[in-house]
Design an enzyme around this catalytic site. Structure first.
Site, PDB file in Angstrom:
ATOM      1  N   SER A  47       0.772  -2.719  -0.933  1.00  0.00           N
ATOM      2  CA  SER A  47       1.492  -3.591   0.007  1.00  0.00           C
ATOM      3  C   SER A  47       0.808  -4.928   0.268  1.00  0.00           C
ATOM      4  CB  SER A  47       1.656  -2.887   1.343  1.00  0.00           C
ATOM      5  OG  SER A  47       2.781  -2.071   1.299  1.00  0.00           O
ATOM      6  N   LYS A  78       2.617  -7.937  -0.837  1.00  0.00           N
ATOM      7  CA  LYS A  78       3.764  -8.482  -0.092  1.00  0.00           C
ATOM      8  C   LYS A  78       3.449  -9.872   0.493  1.00  0.00           C
ATOM      9  CE  LYS A  78       5.322  -3.803   1.122  1.00  0.00           C
ATOM     10  NZ  LYS A  78       5.325  -2.774   2.179  1.00  0.00           N
ATOM     11  N   TYR A 117       9.328  -4.552  -7.859  1.00  0.00           N
ATOM     12  CA  TYR A 117       8.544  -4.218  -6.660  1.00  0.00           C
ATOM     13  C   TYR A 117       7.358  -3.295  -7.003  1.00  0.00           C
ATOM     14  CZ  TYR A 117       7.385  -1.975  -2.226  1.00  0.00           C
ATOM     15  OH  TYR A 117       6.707  -1.470  -1.139  1.00  0.00           O
ATOM     16  N   TYR A 137       1.680  -2.262   9.742  1.00  0.00           N
ATOM     17  CA  TYR A 137       2.797  -1.394  10.156  1.00  0.00           C
ATOM     18  C   TYR A 137       2.657  -0.992  11.614  1.00  0.00           C
ATOM     19  CZ  TYR A 137       2.554  -1.299   5.141  1.00  0.00           C
ATOM     20  OH  TYR A 137       2.444  -1.673   3.846  1.00  0.00           O
TER      21      TYR A 137
END
Ligand code: GLU
Length: 304
Positions: A63, A66, A188, A240
């Site tokens: 991640s 990102k 992705y 998160y």
């Protein structure tokens, strides 16, 4: 010198701090990693590098990628970005579907999986060869032209991306994804599989410590306002449902990945990357966060 002493101290204090979490098992290729790997690197704006432990060991950034795709897409979209994705913390797990129905396919922020999928979808529309262009961008940021995707991890994740595919299809049903969901998952999963060590990772985040400029080459990646905004999003959404706790404990913009990497930025000074693959229940590296908390505590510096 001070940085070297601090990270050596942290490495020493935490080298046996293991067994409190699990490596990511839902991507089979990721579960093969040595759970006890532990590396730390500080990269400063003056070009100094300080490392401890396994700073040469490569892992997939997951991640953390990102942030790179968001930087590439926001360059083209400017404020229109906020029509397709929000900028509020979600308070939910990274791969949650729960808010999407109520919020009509506009993901809460670009760092939860649903938001990142929307960003990667636009990357595919905006760039001629998105996988190649992303790699070129990350190579420029890190100063390493040899960086590549870890094909084994990418394929393993593609094969097991039932949940991400569900997210992509669901968002597409609201019209907020334009490309084919399976192709989107392919791009992705490749971005998540970019393989780096802590030194390359710390260097590649220095542009966010220097108002959008890569310090080693002088190349401008984004404007100062955009750099401020990327840092703000990392601070509020980068970990998160543990973003609040991370801000409380570490006090820096940061981004984590299920490969066990965590990177953080002190604007005007440095970027620091830690790799330790065992994850807590939020999917974040518990030893990585602990190391960063000790770093800002011992250094006496954070953004606050
Ligand atoms: N490739 C992972 C996924 O989409 C990234 C998640 C993460 O690193 O938090 O499930």
């Amino acid at each position: 010198m001070q940085y070297r002493q601090i990270i050596e101290r942290i490495y020493d204090e935490l080298k046996d701090y293991t067994g409190h979490g699990k490596v990511a098992g839902y991507i089979p290729a990721l579960s093969k990693v040595n759970p006890h790997s532990f590396g730390i690197t500080v990269a400063t704006l003056d070009g100094e590098i300080f490392s401890a432990g396994d700073s040469g060991g490569r892992f997939t950034i997951q991640s953390i990628s990102k942030v790179f795709t968001l930087a590439m897409v926001s360059r083209h979209m400017g404020n229109r970005l906020w029509e397709i994705v929000g900028r509020e913390p979600s308070g939910t797990a990274f791969n949650s579907l729960i808010q999407l129905e109520q919020e009509k396919g506009i993901p809460r922020n670009p760092f939860i999986n649903a938001g990142a999928l929307v960003i990667t979808d636009r990357l595919m529309t905006l760039y001629d060869d998105p996988k190649k262009d992303l790699l070129t961008f990350v190579r420029e940021l890190s100063g390493n032209s040899g960086l590549d995707y870890d094909k084994e991890v990418a394929l393993s994740e593609i094969e097991h991306s039932y949940r991400n595919l569900a997210l992509a299809n669901f968002v597409k049903s609201f019209g907020n994804i334009h490309n084919d969901p399976q192709e989107l998952i392919n791009t992705y999963c490749h971005q998540c599989s970019i393989s780096m060590n802590t030194e390359e990772l710390a260097k590649s985040f220095l542009f966010l410590a220097s108002g959008g400029v890569i310090p080693s080459s002088g190349q401008r990646v984004c404007g100062t306002r955009s750099s401020k905004r990327l840092n703000a999003l990392m601070l509020t959404c980068g970990l998160y449902n543990e973003s609040g706790d991370f801000a409380y404990r570490v006090g820096l913009p940061g981004k984590s990945g299920v490969g066990g990497g965590v990177v953080a930025v002190i604007p005007g000074r440095l970027a620091i990357a830690v790799w330790s693959p065992e994850l807590n229940s939020n999917g974040n590296s518990y030893r990585g966060i602990e190391a960063l908390e000790r770093f800002t505590t011992y250094l006496g510096v954070s953004v606050f």
